[in-house]
Scaffold this motif. Structure first.
Motif: not given
Length: 470
Positions: A291-297
């Motif tokens: 998930r994108l949300s689970a990566l540093p963003h």
């Protein structure tokens, strides 16, 4: 009456009884008033408890399928005089139309679970518990951010899937579509440009177009958006947002790869755009995923999810997580346009999350969908259909017949009573496509299997006509 009860199945026995009797009524074409076998006889013939049969019949009576008569047991109910049509997201006449059975009874391409898969007992219990414990609060407006008890449960869930957030950065909504609408109206203006995946979710395209937003299409590959195509778009335009469905993508069933996810975040930083990540099918996860949300963003990703696809579309409970600044704007718009969300519906979902019922339900659902996915893939392989990708989970396949033409497929589907969701519905421009969205939860129906066979290789005209006249 042989109900074909499978005691090893994941489906509760009572629900199996409901489904079997409803199917018997549909196929046999019995007239209203026809008396069903007695509860005692049906239980005896199928080695069931009478209480299970009674509960099943009472459910069907509540659904309007059966009626009880004093001294006569249960009979087939008279159909309602007013025919209610239902919204269907994949009808052939256009996206989001209201339809009835004249277009086909089996909604092979729809985006939700069959009624027969629903387990109403736990939901009914949660409703009773909420009514008993929180009777005073049910009559009040919910808080602007949403019911605190629900947001606390959502925070726990998001933490478990490594989405970093906090209570003040979680906002509840009337489902994912409401969340998307709030985001569009808050972040975008007429004339702004965004990037959308194609194929993708048709209702999102129409929401954006309604607000005068320009859509740029990036092809969806087996690992996510086509990065070279996206980079080309970014060089020519300055989009404000990218809308993406990371897990079990609608309609292709694909999931985001780690390499593509990391490149998307790099581009979001360098090209200065936000990513709205919809994860409405994420609870069906039973394998490692990205998930994108689970990566540093760095606050570049807004997370959107709901319980409509897994629990109940009628409850209309969704949520999103975003930066504090964005949440502040969204709360103002949510309050201005709708006062708030349903305190009652949110309390029911909070109860199901808190007591573990929802977790157990989705575990059973994953297993059942996994079994159906494998079986459907095997049938399509046997009939030489082309499959875009083999999904790691979820409920969708993106497939097309290996032979035959569009008119033949449509004619066959209509004769069988199968309502299709063709590829044109998943294109912003309605561009023709031979691909179909197939919901595997419906694919074991004999009408669906007949369609797959009829569109397989080396089918003679007489065989096709015989199949489609069933």
């Amino acid at each position: 009456m042989d109900l074909g009860i499978d005691r090893q199945a994941l489906v509760p026995v009572v629900q199996q009884i409901v489904s079997a009797v409803a199917e018997w009524i549909r196929k046999s074409g019995v007239s209203p008033g026809t008396r069903l076998p007695s509860v005692r006889q049906l239980a005896l013939d199928n080695l069931l408890s009478q209480s299970s049969v009674i509960e099943a019949f009472e459910r069907m009576e509540a659904q309007g399928l059966l009626a009880s008569k004093q001294g006569s047991g249960f009979v087939v109910a008279q159909p309602p005089t007013v025919h209610e049509v239902h919204w269907y997201e994949g009808a052939e006449q256009g996206w989001g139309v209201f339809t009835d059975s004249s277009l086909g009874e089996l909604k092979l391409g729809c985006g939700w679970l069959p009624d027969a898969w629903r387990e109403s007992d736990d939901l009914s219990y949660a409703i009773r518990e909420v009514s008993r414990i929180d009777i005073g609060g049910l009559f009040n407006y919910s808080t602007p951010l949403g019911l605190p008890a629900l947001r606390e449960q959502l925070l726990k869930r998001l933490t478990q899937i490594h989405v970093a957030t906090s209570l003040d950065r979680i906002l509840t909504t009337h489902g994912a579509s409401h969340a998307q609408d709030l985001l569009i109206r808050t972040l975008l203006r007429a004339g702004d440009t965004v990037v959308v995946e194609t194929p993708g979710y048709g209702n999102l395209y129409r929401q954006l177009a309604f607000h005068g937003v320009t859509l740029l299409e990036v092809p969806r590959t087996r690992g996510g958006p086509d990065i070279p195509a996206l980079e080309l778009l970014l060089r020519s335009h300055r989009p404000k947002c990218l809308f993406i469905n990371s897990l079990y993508h609608n309609p292709t069933g694909t999931s985001l790869s780690r390499a593509v996810a990391e490149r998307l975040l790099e581009l979001a930083r360098s090209e200065d755009f936000l990513i709205i990540e919809e994860d409405v099918y994420g609870d069906l996860q039973h394998a490692s995923c990205t998930r994108l949300s689970a990566l540093p963003h760095d606050g570049r990703v807004i997370y959107v999810a709901s319980f409509s696809k897994t629990l109940s579309s009628a409850l209309r409970v969704g949520y999103l997580s975003a930066s504090t600044a964005i949440i502040t704007q969204l709360v103002h718009l949510k309050t201005l346009t709708g006062i708030g969300t349903s305190r009652f519906a949110e309390a029911v979902v909070a109860t199901l999350l808190a007591n573990g019922t929802y977790r157990k339900w989705v575990q059973r659902l994953r297993k059942r969908l996994s079994t159906q996915m494998a079986a459907t893939l095997q049938v399509l392989e046997d009939e030489e259909w082309q499959v875009f990708a083999v999904p790691a989970g979820g409920m969708f396949l993106w497939a097309r017949p290996g032979v035959g033409d569009r008119s033949r497929l449509q004619a066959c589907a209509r004769r069988l009573g199968v309502l299709l969701s063709p590829g044109a519905l998943f294109s912003p421009t309605g561009e023709h496509s031979e691909w179909l969205r197939i919901n595997v939860a419906y694919a074991d129906d004999q009408r669906a299997l007949a369609l797959f066979r009829a569109m397989g290789p080396a089918r003679s005209t007489s065989t096709i006509l015989k199949t489609t006249s069933m």
